[in-house]
Design an enzyme around this catalytic site. Structure first.
Site, PDB file in Angstrom:
ATOM      1  N   SER A  20       0.835  -1.210   0.000  1.00  0.00           N
ATOM      2  CA  SER A  20       0.000   0.000   0.000  1.00  0.00           C
ATOM      3  C   SER A  20       0.871   1.261   0.000  1.00  0.00           C
ATOM      4  O   SER A  20       0.480   2.289  -0.576  1.00  0.00           O
ATOM      5  CB  SER A  20      -0.985  -0.001   1.175  1.00  0.00           C
ATOM      6  OG  SER A  20      -0.325   0.186   2.390  1.00  0.00           O
ATOM      7  N   ASN A  21       2.027   1.209   0.629  1.00  0.00           N
ATOM      8  CA  ASN A  21       2.936   2.369   0.554  1.00  0.00           C
ATOM      9  C   ASN A  21       3.513   2.514  -0.848  1.00  0.00           C
ATOM     10  O   ASN A  21       3.677   3.631  -1.346  1.00  0.00           O
ATOM     11  CB  ASN A  21       4.047   2.254   1.603  1.00  0.00           C
ATOM     12  CG  ASN A  21       3.582   2.715   2.968  1.00  0.00           C
ATOM     13  OD1 ASN A  21       3.341   3.894   3.178  1.00  0.00           O
ATOM     14  ND2 ASN A  21       3.402   1.769   3.884  1.00  0.00           N
ATOM     15  N   ARG A  72      22.991 -13.373   4.008  1.00  0.00           N
ATOM     16  CA  ARG A  72      22.579 -11.998   3.748  1.00  0.00           C
ATOM     17  C   ARG A  72      23.424 -11.318   2.669  1.00  0.00           C
ATOM     18  O   ARG A  72      22.907 -10.632   1.798  1.00  0.00           O
ATOM     19  CB  ARG A  72      22.709 -11.207   5.059  1.00  0.00           C
ATOM     20  CG  ARG A  72      21.638 -10.190   5.270  1.00  0.00           C
ATOM     21  CD  ARG A  72      21.819  -9.434   6.571  1.00  0.00           C
ATOM     22  NE  ARG A  72      21.459 -10.178   7.759  1.00  0.00           N
ATOM     23  CZ  ARG A  72      20.234 -10.575   8.074  1.00  0.00           C
ATOM     24  NH1 ARG A  72      19.231 -10.340   7.257  1.00  0.00           N
ATOM     25  NH2 ARG A  72      19.990 -11.220   9.186  1.00  0.00           N
ATOM     26  N   ARG A  98      13.231  -7.689   5.142  1.00  0.00           N
ATOM     27  CA  ARG A  98      14.563  -8.280   5.295  1.00  0.00           C
ATOM     28  C   ARG A  98      15.488  -7.257   5.924  1.00  0.00           C
ATOM     29  O   ARG A  98      15.408  -6.069   5.608  1.00  0.00           O
ATOM     30  CB  ARG A  98      15.177  -8.681   3.937  1.00  0.00           C
ATOM     31  CG  ARG A  98      14.387  -9.643   3.125  1.00  0.00           C
ATOM     32  CD  ARG A  98      14.205 -10.981   3.790  1.00  0.00           C
ATOM     33  NE  ARG A  98      15.464 -11.669   4.089  1.00  0.00           N
ATOM     34  CZ  ARG A  98      15.534 -12.780   4.831  1.00  0.00           C
ATOM     35  NH1 ARG A  98      14.430 -13.303   5.353  1.00  0.00           N
ATOM     36  NH2 ARG A  98      16.674 -13.366   5.058  1.00  0.00           N
ATOM     37  N   ILE A  99      16.376  -7.730   6.774  1.00  0.00           N
ATOM     38  CA  ILE A  99      17.415  -6.836   7.299  1.00  0.00           C
ATOM     39  C   ILE A  99      18.557  -6.835   6.294  1.00  0.00           C
ATOM     40  O   ILE A  99      19.034  -7.896   5.875  1.00  0.00           O
ATOM     41  CB  ILE A  99      17.882  -7.317   8.691  1.00  0.00           C
ATOM     42  CG1 ILE A  99      16.727  -7.156   9.681  1.00  0.00           C
ATOM     43  CG2 ILE A  99      19.111  -6.524   9.151  1.00  0.00           C
ATOM     44  CD1 ILE A  99      17.001  -7.716  11.057  1.00  0.00           C
ATOM     45  N   ASN A 114      13.309   4.523   4.542  1.00  0.00           N
ATOM     46  CA  ASN A 114      12.378   3.510   5.039  1.00  0.00           C
ATOM     47  C   ASN A 114      11.184   4.209   5.673  1.00  0.00           C
ATOM     48  O   ASN A 114      11.302   5.339   6.147  1.00  0.00           O
ATOM     49  CB  ASN A 114      13.098   2.656   6.092  1.00  0.00           C
ATOM     50  CG  ASN A 114      12.209   1.567   6.670  1.00  0.00           C
ATOM     51  OD1 ASN A 114      11.455   0.904   5.939  1.00  0.00           O
ATOM     52  ND2 ASN A 114      12.256   1.381   7.977  1.00  0.00           N
ATOM     53  N   HIS A 116       8.428   3.511   8.762  1.00  0.00           N
ATOM     54  CA  HIS A 116       8.213   2.641   9.927  1.00  0.00           C
ATOM     55  C   HIS A 116       6.969   3.130  10.672  1.00  0.00           C
ATOM     56  O   HIS A 116       6.801   4.342  10.858  1.00  0.00           O
ATOM     57  CB  HIS A 116       9.449   2.690  10.842  1.00  0.00           C
ATOM     58  CG  HIS A 116       9.317   1.797  12.026  1.00  0.00           C
ATOM     59  ND1 HIS A 116       9.493   0.431  11.941  1.00  0.00           N
ATOM     60  CD2 HIS A 116       8.988   2.061  13.314  1.00  0.00           C
ATOM     61  CE1 HIS A 116       9.292  -0.113  13.133  1.00  0.00           C
ATOM     62  NE2 HIS A 116       8.981   0.856  13.979  1.00  0.00           N
ATOM     63  N   ASP A 152      15.916   0.284  12.091  1.00  0.00           N
ATOM     64  CA  ASP A 152      14.972   1.377  12.354  1.00  0.00           C
ATOM     65  C   ASP A 152      15.636   2.593  12.988  1.00  0.00           C
ATOM     66  O   ASP A 152      15.073   3.241  13.887  1.00  0.00           O
ATOM     67  CB  ASP A 152      13.791   0.879  13.215  1.00  0.00           C
ATOM     68  CG  ASP A 152      12.974  -0.183  12.483  1.00  0.00           C
ATOM     69  OD1 ASP A 152      12.895  -0.127  11.249  1.00  0.00           O
ATOM     70  OD2 ASP A 152      12.419  -1.073  13.157  1.00  0.00           O
ATOM     71  N   GLU A 181       0.934   7.196   6.803  1.00  0.00           N
ATOM     72  CA  GLU A 181       2.116   6.724   6.067  1.00  0.00           C
ATOM     73  C   GLU A 181       1.995   7.111   4.594  1.00  0.00           C
ATOM     74  O   GLU A 181       2.962   7.536   3.954  1.00  0.00           O
ATOM     75  CB  GLU A 181       2.250   5.200   6.179  1.00  0.00           C
ATOM     76  CG  GLU A 181       2.533   4.705   7.588  1.00  0.00           C
ATOM     77  CD  GLU A 181       2.733   3.201   7.647  1.00  0.00           C
ATOM     78  OE1 GLU A 181       3.293   2.635   6.693  1.00  0.00           O
ATOM     79  OE2 GLU A 181       2.319   2.585   8.648  1.00  0.00           O
TER      80      GLU A 181
HETATM   81  C1  GRF Z   1       3.735  -0.485   6.782  1.00  0.00           C
HETATM   82  O1  GRF Z   1       3.046  -0.324   7.985  1.00  0.00           O
HETATM   83  C2  GRF Z   1       5.142   0.052   6.901  1.00  0.00           C
HETATM   84  O2  GRF Z   1       5.242   1.137   7.762  1.00  0.00           O
HETATM   85  C3  GRF Z   1       5.879  -1.122   7.482  1.00  0.00           C
HETATM   86  O3  GRF Z   1       5.309  -2.257   6.869  1.00  0.00           O
HETATM   87  C4  GRF Z   1       3.977  -1.948   6.455  1.00  0.00           C
HETATM   88  C5  GRF Z   1       3.934  -2.217   4.979  1.00  0.00           C
HETATM   89  O4  GRF Z   1       2.642  -2.059   4.452  1.00  0.00           O
HETATM   90  N1  GRF Z   1       7.301  -0.991   7.285  1.00  0.00           N
HETATM   91  P1  GRF Z   1       2.441  -2.007   2.882  1.00  0.00           P
HETATM   92  O5  GRF Z   1       3.054  -3.278   2.308  1.00  0.00           O
HETATM   93  O6  GRF Z   1       3.123  -0.774   2.375  1.00  0.00           O
HETATM   94  O7  GRF Z   1       0.953  -1.967   2.680  1.00  0.00           O
END
Ligand code: GRF
Length: 210
Positions: A20-21, A72, A98-99, A114, A116, A152, A181
């Site tokens: 979704s982001n 990794r 993934r880290i 990123n 978060h 993070d 977000e």
């Molecule tokens: C979001 O809450 C983001 O902040 C976190 O993982 C989630 C990912 O959601 N890192 P999407 O895949 O972007 O819908």
């Protein structure tokens, strides 16, 4: 068709799921005057909704499965190889689970961001919303930040604050945080693309337009 005079910032978005982001970045990039474009979407998991979103919009995708690599470093090297051909300016982690190795993070220093779902530096890591509610916090939120080797952490570009409401569970709180977000991630990318973001002593300074 209007001629594009200034090159857009080229993004690679890394995902592991719903996307979704990613969608919020795609929607922003679809606007003619938005200063960035998505060159590539990479997922470490095949078949996820985010890949579908990108393909439907005609965006290049790649799947680099961590399961195909021994460790990794090998996975990160494969990522680097996939990304190299696209001459990307900025990597955007968007639910990428993934880290990344220190080497990878350092190679992309100040070009890797990123999102978060907490008000960092509070509540790093997983299961943020459960922990926020459990602790009885009045507020939570979300953060866009440059990535540093510690998980993070890194200079904060933008945050949005969200009130925790009586009766909230992790799901309802997550949904309200997610709405924010979707606003702050494209805005952070826009500021970077406009050249308005500077890092000084590990603090982000947002410069005014001159
Ligand atoms: C979001 O809450 C983001 O902040 C976190 O993982 C989630 C990912 O959601 N890192 P999407 O895949 O972007 O819908």
């Amino acid at each position: 068709m209007a001629k594009q005079l200034v090159a857009k910032l080229k993004l690679c978005v890394l995902i592991s799921g719903r996307g979704s982001n990613l969608q919020s970045l795609m929607d922003a990039c679809a606007q003619a005057n938005y200063p960035a474009e998505i060159a590539l979407v990479v997922s470490n998991i095949d078949g996820v909704q985010g890949l579908e979103r990108a393909r439907n919009a005609g965006i290049e995708t790649a799947v680099v499965s961590h399961k195909d690599f021994d460790g990794r470093e090998a996975f990160d090297a494969a990522l680097t190889e996939h990304i190299a051909a696209y001459h990307v300016d900025l990597l955007c982690l968007a639910g990428f689970m993934r880290i990344l190795s220190d080497d990878f993070v350092n190679r992309w220093r100040d070009r890797l961001i990123n999102i978060h779902p907490s008000l960092l530096p509070a509540y790093k890591g997983l299961h943020v919303h459960e922990r926020v509610i459990e602790a009885g916090e009045q507020f939570s939120g979300c953060t866009v930040h440059f990535v540093r080797p510690d998980m993070d952490s890194g200079p904060i570009i933008g945050q949005a604050k969200v009130a925790v409401q009586a009766g909230d569970d992790a799901g309802t709180l997550a949904a309200r945080v997610l709405e924010q977000e979707h606003i702050i991630y494209p805005e952070a990318v826009r500021l970077i693309a406009k050249g308005r973001v500077r890092i000084e002593d590990e603090q982000v300074l947002i410069e005014d337009v001159t």
